[in-house]
Design a protein around this motif. Sequence first.
Motif, short mmCIF file in Angstrom:
data_model
loop_
_atom_site.label_atom_id
_atom_site.label_comp_id
_atom_site.label_asym_id
_atom_site.label_seq_id
_atom_site.Cartn_x
_atom_site.Cartn_y
_atom_site.Cartn_z
N THR A 17 47.12 49.14 38.46
CA THR A 17 46.32 49.17 37.24
C THR A 17 46.75 48.04 36.30
OG1 THR A 17 46.13 51.57 37.46
CG2 THR A 17 45.57 50.62 35.32
N ILE A 18 48.06 47.81 36.19
CA ILE A 18 48.56 46.70 35.38
C ILE A 18 48.09 45.37 35.95
CG2 ILE A 18 50.68 45.47 34.73
CD1 ILE A 18 51.99 48.31 34.56
N PHE A 19 48.15 45.24 37.27
CA PHE A 19 47.68 44.04 37.97
C PHE A 19 46.23 43.75 37.59
CE2 PHE A 19 45.95 42.10 41.93
CZ PHE A 19 46.80 41.01 42.05
N ASN A 20 45.38 44.77 37.67
CA ASN A 20 43.97 44.61 37.31
C ASN A 20 43.80 44.24 35.84
OD1 ASN A 20 43.15 45.26 39.89
ND2 ASN A 20 42.83 47.42 39.43
N ARG A 21 44.57 44.86 34.97
CA ARG A 21 44.45 44.61 33.53
C ARG A 21 44.85 43.18 33.19
NH1 ARG A 21 41.77 47.86 29.90
NH2 ARG A 21 42.46 50.01 29.98
#
Length: 447
Positions: A17-21
């Motif tokens: 999720t952090i990667f996507n953000r």
Amino acid sequence: MLPTIALVGRPNVGKSTIFNRLLRKKRALTHDMPGITRDRIYDEGHYEGVRYALVDTGGLVMESDNDSGEFQGDIFDQAREAIEESHALILVVDGRAGLTPLDEQVAAFIRQSNKPIVLLVNKVDGSELEAQCLSEFHGLGFEIMPVSAEHGYNLEALRAKVAQLAEETGIVPEEEDPEKVGLKIAMLGRPNAGKSSMVNALTGEERVIVSDIAGTTRDSVNVTFRSGGKIFTFVDTAGVRRRTNIANTIERYSVLRALKSSKIADVTVMVVDALGGLTKQDKRLLDFLAKEATPFIIAVNKIDLVSQKERDALKEGFERALRMAHHVPVIYTSCISKSGLGGILPLAAKLKAECSIRVSTGQLNRIMKEVIQKHQPPVVKRRRAKFKYLTQADEEPPTFIFFINDERLIRPTYHRFLENKLRKILNIKIAPLNIYFRSTARDKETR
């Protein structure tokens, strides 16, 4: 060469999720179930003119046991290679769960790399929670940053920090390749729905093998071309079948890669075979794309083979299926007659533009005040929700957070009302849109 930064940590702490953000797009699959990410996934990020390579890795389990899963050794090898080739590391932990023995093991392992490390404490939903969530992590000895990947808290500071890590490597990125991919469009759907035929028809070339045999396409195939002076890249994917119908390991991985491609792309075109109508598997794919807030278009293909009477029934079926995602555009196409194909690329470009919308906090709060005054939230248990302010947490897709006295006072009907109002005022007609409600710190204490 780009400065490379890897996200590492134990399973289910929110790395993907952090990667996507950080990338501002749905690049990696995310799910509450641990172990979704297995391979290391790369993509290029940028912030304020600083370019870098970001790597997402699978959850690290340092000691093998019977519950680790059959892929755990492979996941560890993939993560270890990512650590070795990266110039800086971000260790992700779960602020709600606190410091675990596995977090300490992972920290000890990556400390041996002698590379810059930032400790990212995820799932911290606001500044008022920082003190209680961060205290026990100081003992690891790393620089600490709190963040909430799901709700957008402190994301801009994180993006700035990652850019700083990239600059401190001293690596000067090479000039960007002028042959850009342009708007990336993933083709998704059941086997033999006509995805490859559609790519060939739109590009005007036989770029992808087409066969009547379902499952001809096994891996994701990128096709870049120019149209109307713009560059587009189609990602043709394997057909997605029900899990019980997947016959072998190769197809299983092909399906996983197809779903991943829908996260990588700017826009997804879900191709449906008009002859078969809207099947259960189509409905599952619709549900997956809608829940993941993926920007997508439905292309009902082979429409030339459907009679007018059956066509009306088909359209009614889509209207029913899309009641919970009524913003999704549906286009009816034929790769033989070329009917409807001309509308796909302009529609994809419009969808991408809507996903990139950015609205100032001042404008949003003027909108909120006007909407709330005209239609106040209903009274729930003798209390009415009081709205404090509205802000945009992220884009792609547009994500908005209402800060109120008590989020429990918002009912689903009022949630939908506010979403419809925001769509109308901001002219977001076909893009996914996320709305969250958060209780303010003072009101949480007085509950």
